[in-house]
Design an enzyme around this catalytic site. Structure first.
Site, PDB file in Angstrom:
ATOM      1  N   GLY A 120      98.807 -73.278 -79.844  1.00  0.00           N
ATOM      2  CA  GLY A 120      98.170 -73.460 -81.137  1.00  0.00           C
ATOM      3  C   GLY A 120      97.283 -74.684 -81.138  1.00  0.00           C
ATOM      4  N   GLY A 178      95.463 -75.734 -84.106  1.00  0.00           N
ATOM      5  CA  GLY A 178      95.139 -76.204 -85.440  1.00  0.00           C
ATOM      6  C   GLY A 178      95.421 -77.689 -85.544  1.00  0.00           C
ATOM      7  N   LEU A 179      95.610 -78.180 -86.754  1.00  0.00           N
ATOM      8  CA  LEU A 179      95.792 -79.623 -86.916  1.00  0.00           C
ATOM      9  C   LEU A 179      97.034 -80.126 -86.192  1.00  0.00           C
ATOM     10  CD1 LEU A 179      94.715 -80.297 -90.593  1.00  0.00           C
ATOM     11  CD2 LEU A 179      93.513 -80.856 -88.485  1.00  0.00           C
ATOM     12  N   GLY A 182      98.822 -78.606 -83.600  1.00  0.00           N
ATOM     13  CA  GLY A 182      98.717 -78.424 -82.157  1.00  0.00           C
ATOM     14  C   GLY A 182      97.588 -79.223 -81.535  1.00  0.00           C
ATOM     15  N   SER A 200      90.400 -73.372-104.062  1.00  0.00           N
ATOM     16  CA  SER A 200      91.173 -74.598-103.896  1.00  0.00           C
ATOM     17  C   SER A 200      91.940 -74.996-105.145  1.00  0.00           C
ATOM     18  CB  SER A 200      90.225 -75.743-103.504  1.00  0.00           C
ATOM     19  OG  SER A 200      90.896 -76.977-103.563  1.00  0.00           O
ATOM     20  N   ARG A 213     102.744 -75.287-107.500  1.00  0.00           N
ATOM     21  CA  ARG A 213     102.214 -73.942-107.301  1.00  0.00           C
ATOM     22  C   ARG A 213     103.189 -72.846-107.720  1.00  0.00           C
ATOM     23  NH1 ARG A 213      99.367 -74.966-101.367  1.00  0.00           N
ATOM     24  NH2 ARG A 213      97.575 -76.127-102.181  1.00  0.00           N
ATOM     25  N   ARG A 230     105.899 -75.975-101.251  1.00  0.00           N
ATOM     26  CA  ARG A 230     105.042 -77.058-100.756  1.00  0.00           C
ATOM     27  C   ARG A 230     104.081 -77.505-101.842  1.00  0.00           C
ATOM     28  NH1 ARG A 230      99.988 -77.434 -98.900  1.00  0.00           N
ATOM     29  NH2 ARG A 230      99.654 -75.214 -98.565  1.00  0.00           N
ATOM     30  N   LEU A 240      98.097 -80.276 -94.653  1.00  0.00           N
ATOM     31  CA  LEU A 240      97.291 -81.059 -93.718  1.00  0.00           C
ATOM     32  C   LEU A 240      98.019 -82.343 -93.342  1.00  0.00           C
ATOM     33  CD1 LEU A 240      93.762 -80.660 -95.377  1.00  0.00           C
ATOM     34  CD2 LEU A 240      94.853 -79.224 -93.652  1.00  0.00           C
TER      35      LEU A 240
END
Length: 649
Positions: free
Chosen positions: A41, A43-44, A46, A286, A339, A444, A450
């Site tokens: 991976g 992404g951020l 990995g 967003s 959320r 979350r 991030l």
């Protein structure tokens, strides 16, 4: 039930991570060159981990399912990244960020890991600024922040609506430097299909498929890091990229890694509603839009009916006939509730008949008041690219008419169980980012994904993996010419051959879509005992049909996207049942897990802390056997556990 050890350091909460780093084992520079690490991976989580481990001097092999790390799904994150810098001087602290995160997760996350996440947050901002990430700035030059759901302070740093992309470019730059230096070797268009565990129980490698040639490859290492994201695409329609999948984690689960809290799935309240039967994915707007946008539905059900029929427009409904239901129900937080709370409130209004849009499954997100107060130019500067994206998809100008939004599957809080070091129950298998369960509990908070990815990759795994690898320097190179690699590769080939040999009449997508409908109807925003039991039965029937009647065209040579999808859907058909089973056993409501039988008179989630204050870590026992439930008790020594309240505090 077997005992699992979370290996949380002793001492005061605020000193645990410092104490750990001061006493961890180290590997000297010369010995680091003898150690191989696999990272799956880019992404951020990995990408940052691979760059950091490579810079330390380890030999790193990093595997990317796309043709470039720049296309990792982290790029899709829009709104921002949290940190407790307290630049606005509005009362933020590391403890407050920690508290908001634990409370937002409905007291179902591990206290020590969550505090460490908040503790690392400020260093993440410093790191990214040093890399040149173009965070938004105030006129004075200071970094700008904005508010996000679940917080009463302004702590979210952002780069317009492109925060994920900019952070990923920063990590990609660091990764590219190490690739150029030779400490990291990049393998693009590879998908992990199995984990190799040696007789001593340690993870020592992976089996991957080259998605260009179809070739099955073996790769060995002294340790393996999975940073492959979540499993939201199990629902077919989600905000995830089409290649996002849970197969790497599921393969690890079937090799002995425990899977924790699979039922905790996040429904994001700010998505563009479903518009047809032939849609393949959903688009996220967003959460940052909830800073200035006000969410409402018509107060009168007859007005809502006219809106659905196209006989009445939002702008024609008088202010006194609008129900700003989040502001009404949660006055202390208003539109910035977490959320899960915002999503359930939207569903409740739509179920009651007040929804808008052609399907009635939408609510308004209105910027009229903000434009009047701040001016269009300010709103355009803050959200312009998001407004453009909405207009391109919906063909409606959000500056003139309210956006229409509805909840959709977005993020998974569940994932592979890890201890404080982010190591799974398989020694040598580490898990970072969304692929692990550790930081977010049952829900979350926005702008924390991030934060977790970069915290894990830059500031945690380089320490904890080194601690594990300190006694591996004398092991020598791990050979791929072993019976364990033979067995794993054989199992992968047999699975592929079986899928290609079925030659049924139903496409992979049609079965996946049916699975998604089962999941949404029975394991979605609201769950109950009867629905979950029915869902498990339906999944089992569908899984049997898949293995008898799926049609996968082509061969295992070269590019075969249908084969790729079939392998992932086969795993989803198993993971879906575990998720429903986890939701069925948890007789309470908490965060993203809402059981209709367990709610307050006001319709809020009703936890059962006496019986369910634990992490549910499921252990694979065989294809024809029920998984074993292992429990990690959750102990809060620094926070008062109480019912979440977003109405007054």
């Amino acid at each position: 039930m077997s005992k699992i050890d979370s290996r949380i350091p002793e001492g005061p909460l605020a000193l645990k991570w410092t104490h750990y780093k001061e006493h961890q084992k180290l590997v000297n520079p010369a010995n680091k060159r003898k150690i191989d690490i696999i990272v799956v991976g880019t992404g951020l989580a990995g990408g940052s981990a691979a760059a950091s481990l490579g810079e330390l001097g380890f030999n790193v092999k990093v595997f990317c399912i796309q043709d470039s790390p720049r296309r990792a799904h982290s790029i899709a994150a829009q709104g921002g990244i949290n940190a407790a810098k307290n630049y606005p001087n509005d009362g933020d602290t590391i403890y407050r960020l920690f508290y908001d995160t634990v409370k937002g997760g409905d007291y179902r996350g591990r206290e020590s890991n969550t505090y460490r996440l908040a503790e690392n947050s400020n260093s993440i901002i410093d790191q990214c600024v040093a890399q040149g990430v173009p965070f938004a700035r105030e006129y004075s030059g200071y970094l700008a922040t904005r508010s996000f759901g679940g917080a009463q302070v302004s702590r979210t740093f952002y780069a317009r609506g492109q925060t994920g992309q900019q952070l990923l470019l920063g990590a990609y730059g660091a990764l590219s430097k190490e690739i150029k230096r030779g400490s990291v070797k990049l393998f693009t268009r590879r998908e992990m299909l199995d984990l190799v565990v040696m007789k001593d129980g340690r993870a020592r490698g992976i089996i991957v498929r080259n998605l260009f040639t179809g070739e099955i490859e073996r790769h060995s290492a002294h340790a393996v890091l999975l940073a492959t994201g979540g499993y939201g695409n199990l629902f077919f329609l989600s905000t995830n990229a089409m290649t996002s999948n849970g197969s790497a984690a599921w393969r690890a689960y079937k090799r002995g890694a425990y899977f924790a809290n699979p039922c905790y799935v996040q429904i994001h309240p700010t998505c563009i509603p479903v518009h047809g039967d032939y849609q393949s994915k959903l688009t996220l707007m967003s959460e940052s839009l909830r800073n200035d946008g006000r969410i409402w539905v018509p107060k009168k059900i007859e007005d809502a009916e006219k809106v659905r029929k196209g006989e009445l427009k939002a702008k024609d409904i008088a202010e006194e006939n609008r129900d700003y239901y989040l502001e009404r129900r949660y006055p202390a937080f208003g539109n910035l509730v977490p959320r899960d709370v915002a999503s359930r409130a939207a569903k409740e209004r739509c179920d009651a008949g007040f929804g808008v849009g052609p399907t009635g499954l939408a609510v308004f997100l209105d910027f009229k008041e903000a434009i009047g107060r701040l001016g269009k130019s300010v709103i355009e500067a803050r959200y312009g690219n998001l407004f453009q994206m909405y207009e391109k998809i919906v063909d409606d100008d959000p500056y003139q008419t309210p956006m229409m939004i509805y909840p959709a599957i977005h993020y998974t809080m569940g994932g592979l169980w890890v201890d404080y070091e982010l190591q799974s129950t398989i020694p040598g298998l580490f898990v970072g980012g969304e692929a692990n369960f550790s930081d977010h509990g049952a829900n979350r908070l926005g702008a924390s994904a991030l934060m977790q990815g970069l915290s894990d990759g830059y500031f945690i795994l380089p320490y904890t993996m080194q601690n594990y690898l300190a006694d591996q320097i004398s092991v020598g190179h791990i050979s791929t010419d072993t019976s364990e690699f033979d067995e794993a590769e054989k199992a992968v080939n047999e699975r592929i051959e079986k899928l290609l040999s079925i030659k049924g009449t139903e496409t992979v997508d049609s079965i996946h879509k049916r699975l998604g409908r089962i999941m949404w109807d029975h394991v979605g925003m609201a769950r109950n005992k009867e629905g979950l039991e029915e869902g498990i039965k339906l999944i089992r029937v569908l899984r049997e049909e898949f293995w008898k009647n799926v049609r996968v065209p082509g061969s295992n040579k070269g590019v075969n996207i249908e084969l790729e999808k079939a392998l992932r859907v086969a795993d989803f058909l198993e993971l879906g049942e575990l998720m429903a089973r986890d939701a069925l056993h948890r007789n309470e409501s908490a965060g993203g897990h809402f059981r209709e039988e367990y709610q307050t008179p006001e319709g809020e989630a009703l936890r059962d802390d006496k019986d369910f204050m634990y992490v549910a870590a499921w252990e694979y026992a065989g294809d024809d056997k029920e998984p074993v439930l292992n429990k990690e008790p959750l102990v809060y020594e620094n926070i008062e556990v109480k019912t979440r309240n977003y109405k007054t505090s």
